[in-house]
Design a protein around this motif. Sequence first.
Motif, PDB file in Angstrom:
ATOM      1  N   CYS A  44       0.831  -1.213   0.000  1.00 29.16           N
ATOM      2  CA  CYS A  44       0.000   0.000   0.000  1.00 29.16           C
ATOM      3  C   CYS A  44       0.859   1.254   0.000  1.00 29.16           C
ATOM      4  N   ALA A  45       1.913   1.261   0.798  1.00 29.78           N
ATOM      5  CA  ALA A  45       2.798   2.427   0.838  1.00 29.78           C
ATOM      6  C   ALA A  45       3.487   2.621  -0.511  1.00 29.78           C
ATOM      7  N   TYR A  46       3.901   1.526  -1.135  1.00 35.98           N
ATOM      8  CA  TYR A  46       4.554   1.594  -2.447  1.00 35.98           C
ATOM      9  C   TYR A  46       3.603   2.183  -3.492  1.00 35.98           C
ATOM     10  N   LEU A  47       2.379   1.690  -3.529  1.00 36.06           N
ATOM     11  CA  LEU A  47       1.411   2.198  -4.500  1.00 36.06           C
ATOM     12  C   LEU A  47       1.065   3.658  -4.240  1.00 36.06           C
ATOM     13  N   PHE A  48       0.972   4.045  -2.972  1.00 31.10           N
ATOM     14  CA  PHE A  48       0.697   5.444  -2.649  1.00 31.10           C
ATOM     15  C   PHE A  48       1.844   6.334  -3.104  1.00 31.10           C
ATOM     16  N   VAL A  49       3.080   5.902  -2.876  1.00 30.36           N
ATOM     17  CA  VAL A  49       4.249   6.680  -3.298  1.00 30.36           C
ATOM     18  C   VAL A  49       4.257   6.859  -4.806  1.00 30.36           C
TER      19      VAL A  49
END
Length: 93
Positions: A44-49
């Motif tokens: 999720c953090a990767y996709l948000f970034v």
Amino acid sequence: MTVNLRPLRIAANAELASLVVMLANLATAHLRPVTSLMGPAHGCAYLFVVGATWRLARDSAATRASAFVPGIGGLLALRRLRRSPRKVPEPLP
């Protein structure tokens, strides 16, 4: 008008921290609860970034491409965004 980079900074740090925890877990005990918690958090953090960088860096392909590097891509994108002049698009009428 300035662009708020705080959400991107938080997500980039969360992405890096979750990757470090996952790799440490893999190298030591390899506990399934840690993997099942940190895997989706990292994803999720990767996709948000990637999404936030794509939205903020409309004129720089290098900044957008740096966000795709797992783990440190968000930090690299933040570094490039801080150095570049911030161009805020005009609102549509």
